[in-house]
Design a protein around this motif. Sequence first.
Motif: not given
Ligand code: GSH
Length: 199
Positions: A11-13, A38-40, A50-53, A63-66
């Motif tokens: 994943s983006r993590a 991610s949605r727990e 609700g996103h990783i990382p 949050c936000e990878s970069l």
């Molecule tokens: N802009 C965010 C995007 C994060 C993102 O969308 N991650 C995806 C995985 S690569 C995720 O968590 N998807 C699960 C979801 O949205 O429910 C970042 O760069 O961290």
Amino acid sequence: MALTIYGIPQSRALRVLWLAKELGIDYKNVPITNTGGSREPDFLKINPNGHIPAIDDDGVVLCESLAINLYLAKKYGGDLQPKNIGDEGRALQWSFWAVTEAEGPALTLLMKRMNPGTPDSEVAAANTKLGAALKVLDGALAGKDYLLGSNFSIADLNVAGVLSWLQMAKFDLAPYPNVADWLGRCLGRPAFAAARGGK
Ligand SMILES: N[C@@H](CCC(=O)N[C@@H](CS)C(=O)NCC(=O)O)C(=O)O
């Protein structure tokens, strides 16, 4: 342990795990996935989007990878941290560039690889947008090994982390030889392989 990184390497993590390996810092990885956690409620307390990382660095929750990477590089960065305010600006510029110009079309092309049903019009639009972006990057890399000069930095890691999807999508970089060489140098680093392998 001071630093916890939430999110699996697939994943983006991966971008954050790669940086942690480059920096040689101690961290705990909690393997949250898109479909597993991610949605727990517990994770939504860490990242309500609700996103990783996401990370928790001794109470600094981000949050936000970069953005996470720019923070970690500034805190622990050593050689990866820009050496002056101009280069810090350039690292920010290239990180925002990666997300706004390259990430969307790169993701479309990666998805096309995994799901050949992606409409041709979407693929064509992604190729056009990405081609324009890669031409700019190719120009910026002319005559230098890395985005800020001769050393690998957080600017390279953030942009190459996004463009690593092109490698997975088997995107032909031949028209962008400086990008092809540079991406090979960045993704050839042992820390990238270690992060991807979850080691
Ligand atoms: N802009 C965010 C995007 C994060 C993102 O969308 N991650 C995806 C995985 S690569 C995720 O968590 N998807 C699960 C979801 O949205 O429910 C970042 O760069 O961290």
